[in-house]
Scaffold this motif. Structure first.
Motif, PDB file in Angstrom:
ATOM      1  N   PRO A 188      -3.382  -2.342  -9.447  1.00  0.00           N
ATOM      2  CA  PRO A 188      -4.162  -1.763  -8.559  1.00  0.00           C
ATOM      3  C   PRO A 188      -5.361  -2.395  -8.027  1.00  0.00           C
ATOM      4  O   PRO A 188      -5.995  -3.086  -8.660  1.00  0.00           O
ATOM      5  CB  PRO A 188      -4.593  -0.464  -9.176  1.00  0.00           C
ATOM      6  CG  PRO A 188      -3.771  -0.499 -10.724  1.00  0.00           C
ATOM      7  CD  PRO A 188      -3.399  -1.919 -10.896  1.00  0.00           C
ATOM      8  N   TYR A 209     -12.323   4.380  -4.937  1.00  0.00           N
ATOM      9  CA  TYR A 209     -12.402   3.997  -6.444  1.00  0.00           C
ATOM     10  C   TYR A 209     -11.798   2.681  -6.569  1.00  0.00           C
ATOM     11  O   TYR A 209     -11.159   2.088  -6.009  1.00  0.00           O
ATOM     12  CB  TYR A 209     -11.343   5.228  -6.968  1.00  0.00           C
ATOM     13  CG  TYR A 209     -11.989   6.550  -6.859  1.00  0.00           C
ATOM     14  CD1 TYR A 209     -12.501   6.988  -7.632  1.00  0.00           C
ATOM     15  CD2 TYR A 209     -10.956   7.349  -5.722  1.00  0.00           C
ATOM     16  CE1 TYR A 209     -12.746   8.570  -7.653  1.00  0.00           C
ATOM     17  CE2 TYR A 209     -11.589   8.764  -5.574  1.00  0.00           C
ATOM     18  CZ  TYR A 209     -12.328   9.136  -6.523  1.00  0.00           C
ATOM     19  OH  TYR A 209     -12.698  10.605  -6.130  1.00  0.00           O
ATOM     20  N   TRP A 210     -12.202   2.325  -7.843  1.00  0.00           N
ATOM     21  CA  TRP A 210     -11.736   1.045  -8.484  1.00  0.00           C
ATOM     22  C   TRP A 210     -11.190   0.976  -9.629  1.00  0.00           C
ATOM     23  O   TRP A 210     -11.753   2.134 -10.515  1.00  0.00           O
ATOM     24  CB  TRP A 210     -12.535  -0.179  -8.273  1.00  0.00           C
ATOM     25  CG  TRP A 210     -13.872  -0.095  -8.921  1.00  0.00           C
ATOM     26  CD1 TRP A 210     -14.837   0.732  -8.955  1.00  0.00           C
ATOM     27  CD2 TRP A 210     -14.353  -0.961  -9.999  1.00  0.00           C
ATOM     28  NE1 TRP A 210     -15.942   0.717  -9.842  1.00  0.00           N
ATOM     29  CE2 TRP A 210     -15.633  -0.354 -10.522  1.00  0.00           C
ATOM     30  CE3 TRP A 210     -13.779  -2.003 -10.674  1.00  0.00           C
ATOM     31  CZ2 TRP A 210     -16.341  -0.874 -11.599  1.00  0.00           C
ATOM     32  CZ3 TRP A 210     -14.319  -2.626 -11.912  1.00  0.00           C
ATOM     33  CH2 TRP A 210     -15.530  -1.963 -12.172  1.00  0.00           C
ATOM     34  N   GLN A 211     -10.370   0.446 -10.248  1.00  0.00           N
ATOM     35  CA  GLN A 211      -9.973   0.709 -11.704  1.00  0.00           C
ATOM     36  C   GLN A 211     -10.309  -0.539 -12.598  1.00  0.00           C
ATOM     37  O   GLN A 211     -10.368  -1.732 -12.306  1.00  0.00           O
ATOM     38  CB  GLN A 211      -8.202   0.328 -11.695  1.00  0.00           C
ATOM     39  CG  GLN A 211      -7.663   1.027 -13.081  1.00  0.00           C
ATOM     40  CD  GLN A 211      -6.120   0.922 -12.876  1.00  0.00           C
ATOM     41  OE1 GLN A 211      -5.575   0.013 -13.059  1.00  0.00           O
ATOM     42  NE2 GLN A 211      -5.677   2.296 -12.799  1.00  0.00           N
ATOM     43  N   PHE A 244      -7.312  -0.728  -5.030  1.00  0.00           N
ATOM     44  CA  PHE A 244      -8.487   0.181  -4.907  1.00  0.00           C
ATOM     45  C   PHE A 244      -7.489   1.542  -4.621  1.00  0.00           C
ATOM     46  O   PHE A 244      -6.585   1.314  -4.480  1.00  0.00           O
ATOM     47  CB  PHE A 244      -9.347  -0.052  -3.529  1.00  0.00           C
ATOM     48  CG  PHE A 244      -8.804   0.037  -2.171  1.00  0.00           C
ATOM     49  CD1 PHE A 244      -8.640   1.358  -1.835  1.00  0.00           C
ATOM     50  CD2 PHE A 244      -8.090  -0.907  -1.500  1.00  0.00           C
ATOM     51  CE1 PHE A 244      -8.190   1.549  -0.591  1.00  0.00           C
ATOM     52  CE2 PHE A 244      -7.455  -0.983  -0.383  1.00  0.00           C
ATOM     53  CZ  PHE A 244      -7.505   0.225   0.259  1.00  0.00           C
ATOM     54  N   LYS A 245      -8.333   2.527  -4.645  1.00  0.00           N
ATOM     55  CA  LYS A 245      -7.704   4.013  -4.142  1.00  0.00           C
ATOM     56  C   LYS A 245      -8.707   4.535  -3.302  1.00  0.00           C
ATOM     57  O   LYS A 245     -10.004   4.673  -3.744  1.00  0.00           O
ATOM     58  CB  LYS A 245      -7.128   4.734  -5.356  1.00  0.00           C
ATOM     59  CG  LYS A 245      -6.795   6.088  -5.129  1.00  0.00           C
ATOM     60  CD  LYS A 245      -6.225   6.917  -6.106  1.00  0.00           C
ATOM     61  CE  LYS A 245      -7.103   7.768  -6.910  1.00  0.00           C
ATOM     62  NZ  LYS A 245      -6.589   8.289  -7.846  1.00  0.00           N
ATOM     63  N   SER A 262      -3.569   3.946  -1.407  1.00  0.00           N
ATOM     64  CA  SER A 262      -3.846   2.805  -2.631  1.00  0.00           C
ATOM     65  C   SER A 262      -3.101   1.625  -2.182  1.00  0.00           C
ATOM     66  O   SER A 262      -2.124   1.472  -1.619  1.00  0.00           O
ATOM     67  CB  SER A 262      -2.963   3.318  -4.006  1.00  0.00           C
ATOM     68  OG  SER A 262      -3.639   4.700  -4.275  1.00  0.00           O
ATOM     69  N   SER A 299      -4.362  10.175  -0.626  1.00  0.00           N
ATOM     70  CA  SER A 299      -4.820   9.093  -1.373  1.00  0.00           C
ATOM     71  C   SER A 299      -4.142   7.841  -0.687  1.00  0.00           C
ATOM     72  O   SER A 299      -2.985   7.905  -0.757  1.00  0.00           O
ATOM     73  CB  SER A 299      -4.815   8.955  -2.822  1.00  0.00           C
ATOM     74  OG  SER A 299      -5.458  10.069  -3.417  1.00  0.00           O
ATOM     75  N   TYR A 354      -1.951  -2.193  -3.653  1.00  0.00           N
ATOM     76  CA  TYR A 354      -1.708  -2.953  -4.938  1.00  0.00           C
ATOM     77  C   TYR A 354      -1.362  -4.307  -4.804  1.00  0.00           C
ATOM     78  O   TYR A 354      -0.892  -4.763  -3.810  1.00  0.00           O
ATOM     79  CB  TYR A 354      -0.453  -2.470  -5.683  1.00  0.00           C
ATOM     80  CG  TYR A 354      -0.435  -0.705  -5.997  1.00  0.00           C
ATOM     81  CD1 TYR A 354      -0.689  -0.632  -7.302  1.00  0.00           C
ATOM     82  CD2 TYR A 354      -0.257   0.166  -5.038  1.00  0.00           C
ATOM     83  CE1 TYR A 354      -1.172   0.743  -7.519  1.00  0.00           C
ATOM     84  CE2 TYR A 354      -0.238   1.394  -5.403  1.00  0.00           C
ATOM     85  CZ  TYR A 354      -0.789   1.740  -6.878  1.00  0.00           C
ATOM     86  OH  TYR A 354      -0.921   3.090  -6.982  1.00  0.00           O
ATOM     87  N   THR A 392      -9.370   8.420  -1.282  1.00  0.00           N
ATOM     88  CA  THR A 392      -8.974   9.564  -1.279  1.00  0.00           C
ATOM     89  C   THR A 392      -9.859  10.246  -0.375  1.00  0.00           C
ATOM     90  O   THR A 392     -11.051  10.304  -0.248  1.00  0.00           O
ATOM     91  CB  THR A 392      -8.997  10.384  -2.628  1.00  0.00           C
ATOM     92  OG1 THR A 392      -8.336   9.692  -3.486  1.00  0.00           O
ATOM     93  CG2 THR A 392      -8.453  11.856  -2.578  1.00  0.00           C
ATOM     94  N   TRP A 401       0.873  -1.100  -0.037  1.00  0.00           N
ATOM     95  CA  TRP A 401      -0.120  -0.044  -0.055  1.00  0.00           C
ATOM     96  C   TRP A 401       0.870   1.347  -0.119  1.00  0.00           C
ATOM     97  O   TRP A 401       2.007   1.419   0.264  1.00  0.00           O
ATOM     98  CB  TRP A 401      -0.828   0.139   1.164  1.00  0.00           C
ATOM     99  CG  TRP A 401      -0.393   0.069   2.536  1.00  0.00           C
ATOM    100  CD1 TRP A 401       0.151  -0.738   3.216  1.00  0.00           C
ATOM    101  CD2 TRP A 401      -0.177   1.249   3.187  1.00  0.00           C
ATOM    102  NE1 TRP A 401       0.797  -0.189   4.381  1.00  0.00           N
ATOM    103  CE2 TRP A 401       0.518   1.089   4.452  1.00  0.00           C
ATOM    104  CE3 TRP A 401      -0.515   2.679   3.092  1.00  0.00           C
ATOM    105  CZ2 TRP A 401       0.682   2.008   5.453  1.00  0.00           C
ATOM    106  CZ3 TRP A 401      -0.223   3.802   3.821  1.00  0.00           C
ATOM    107  CH2 TRP A 401       0.381   3.517   4.993  1.00  0.00           C
ATOM    108  N   TRP A 435      -9.589   5.259 -13.000  1.00  0.00           N
ATOM    109  CA  TRP A 435     -10.190   5.033 -11.650  1.00  0.00           C
ATOM    110  C   TRP A 435     -11.596   5.613 -11.881  1.00  0.00           C
ATOM    111  O   TRP A 435     -11.757   6.257 -12.517  1.00  0.00           O
ATOM    112  CB  TRP A 435      -9.481   5.902 -10.854  1.00  0.00           C
ATOM    113  CG  TRP A 435      -8.273   5.325 -10.410  1.00  0.00           C
ATOM    114  CD1 TRP A 435      -6.853   5.843 -10.626  1.00  0.00           C
ATOM    115  CD2 TRP A 435      -7.867   4.232  -9.649  1.00  0.00           C
ATOM    116  NE1 TRP A 435      -5.932   4.877 -10.347  1.00  0.00           N
ATOM    117  CE2 TRP A 435      -6.270   4.097  -9.459  1.00  0.00           C
ATOM    118  CE3 TRP A 435      -8.645   3.166  -8.938  1.00  0.00           C
ATOM    119  CZ2 TRP A 435      -5.907   3.164  -8.680  1.00  0.00           C
ATOM    120  CZ3 TRP A 435      -7.996   2.204  -8.227  1.00  0.00           C
ATOM    121  CH2 TRP A 435      -6.613   2.080  -8.190  1.00  0.00           C
TER     122      TRP A 435
END
Length: 115
Positions: free
Chosen positions: A62, A78-80, A64-65, A44, A42, A46, A67, A36, A86
């Motif tokens: 990734p 967020y998700w990719q 998640f992210k 994130s 933010s 991985y 913020t 992370w 994102w």
């Protein structure tokens, strides 16, 4: 504006507890692991693994992210998607705390984070 030192320490504590729960066993970590990062406001996560056809190359995918939005005091999740952009996580686009974010990520109702 970046997180304060107190907020950064809190994020570190929460994320380390999450990593304790989610990281694979030590004997598997050379083939699959998570890392992370905290960048600005933010956080994130991985997934880290070697490439299938070249184990000497490591890739980070990734998961998640999240913020922190100071004005609202809430976290945006967020998700990719496959387009590598994102996108807000529609079932829960904003959450009150990082702990709430991690609960949603761990539950992963729609298989957006861990598949």
């Amino acid at each position: 504006m970046a997180l304060s030192e107190f907020e950064r320490k809190r994020v570190e504590k929460v994320m380390e507890a999450f990593m304790e729960r989610r990281r694979p066993p030590a004997h598997v970590r050379d083939r699959l692991d998570f890392v992370w990062r905290l960048e600005g406001q933010s956080v994130s996560l991985y997934e880290v693994r070697p490439l299938m056809d070249d184990a000497s190359r490591i890739v980070e995918n990734p998961v998640f992210k999240a913020t922190f939005v100071r004005k609202s005091g809430r976290w945006k999740l967020y998700w990719q998607r496959a387009d590598l952009k994102w996108h807000g996580y529609d079932p829960h686009p904003e959450l009150a705390s990082l702990e709430d974010v991690l609960q949603v990520v761990e539950k992963d109702e729609y298989a957006c984070f861990f598949g």
